[in-house]
Design a protein around this motif. Sequence first.
Motif, PDB file in Angstrom:
ATOM      1  N   GLU A  26     -12.718  22.113  15.777  1.00  0.00           N
ATOM      2  CA  GLU A  26     -13.381  23.015  16.725  1.00  0.00           C
ATOM      3  C   GLU A  26     -14.051  22.241  17.864  1.00  0.00           C
ATOM      4  N   LYS A  27     -14.719  21.149  17.548  1.00  0.00           N
ATOM      5  CA  LYS A  27     -15.401  20.359  18.576  1.00  0.00           C
ATOM      6  C   LYS A  27     -14.395  19.753  19.550  1.00  0.00           C
ATOM      7  N   LYS A  28     -13.264  19.285  19.026  1.00  0.00           N
ATOM      8  CA  LYS A  28     -12.246  18.700  19.894  1.00  0.00           C
ATOM      9  C   LYS A  28     -11.629  19.759  20.798  1.00  0.00           C
ATOM     10  N   ASP A  30     -13.192  22.382  21.929  1.00  0.00           N
ATOM     11  CA  ASP A  30     -14.205  22.650  22.959  1.00  0.00           C
ATOM     12  C   ASP A  30     -14.175  21.579  24.050  1.00  0.00           C
ATOM     13  N   GLN A  31     -14.006  20.316  23.657  1.00  0.00           N
ATOM     14  CA  GLN A  31     -13.919  19.234  24.640  1.00  0.00           C
ATOM     15  C   GLN A  31     -12.668  19.382  25.503  1.00  0.00           C
ATOM     16  N   LEU A  32     -11.572  19.764  24.892  1.00  0.00           N
ATOM     17  CA  LEU A  32     -10.334  19.962  25.639  1.00  0.00           C
ATOM     18  C   LEU A  32     -10.485  21.109  26.637  1.00  0.00           C
ATOM     19  N   ASN A  33     -11.104  22.187  26.223  1.00  0.00           N
ATOM     20  CA  ASN A  33     -11.344  23.324  27.107  1.00  0.00           C
ATOM     21  C   ASN A  33     -12.226  22.905  28.283  1.00  0.00           C
ATOM     22  N   HIS A  34     -13.249  22.124  28.013  1.00  0.00           N
ATOM     23  CA  HIS A  34     -14.134  21.645  29.086  1.00  0.00           C
ATOM     24  C   HIS A  34     -13.360  20.769  30.075  1.00  0.00           C
ATOM     25  N   SER A  35     -12.494  19.914  29.564  1.00  0.00           N
ATOM     26  CA  SER A  35     -11.704  19.041  30.435  1.00  0.00           C
ATOM     27  C   SER A  35     -10.766  19.841  31.338  1.00  0.00           C
ATOM     28  N   GLN A  38     -12.755  21.354  34.106  1.00  0.00           N
ATOM     29  CA  GLN A  38     -13.114  20.360  35.106  1.00  0.00           C
ATOM     30  C   GLN A  38     -11.925  20.056  36.014  1.00  0.00           C
TER      31      GLN A  38
END
Length: 67
Positions: A26-28, A30-35, A38
């Motif tokens: 789940e955390k990964k 979320d990071q992918l979605n943020h990237s 951006q």
Amino acid sequence: MELWLSAIGEYGFPIVVTFYLLYRIEKKLDQLNHSVLQLQKILPFLYSKANNNGQVMYPPTHSYDTD
């Protein structure tokens, strides 16, 4: 450990493993979605910059057709 064994007994091994793996990534995700968000903000800025000849740079186009 007892919690995991009771969950496997109640729900089944495949379901418990699926939820465990989803929880871990789940955390990964979320990071992918943020990237991606951006990139969505940055790409228009990058492609609107002028190159050395004063021409506007556009995204490269690729043709995957084999003629």
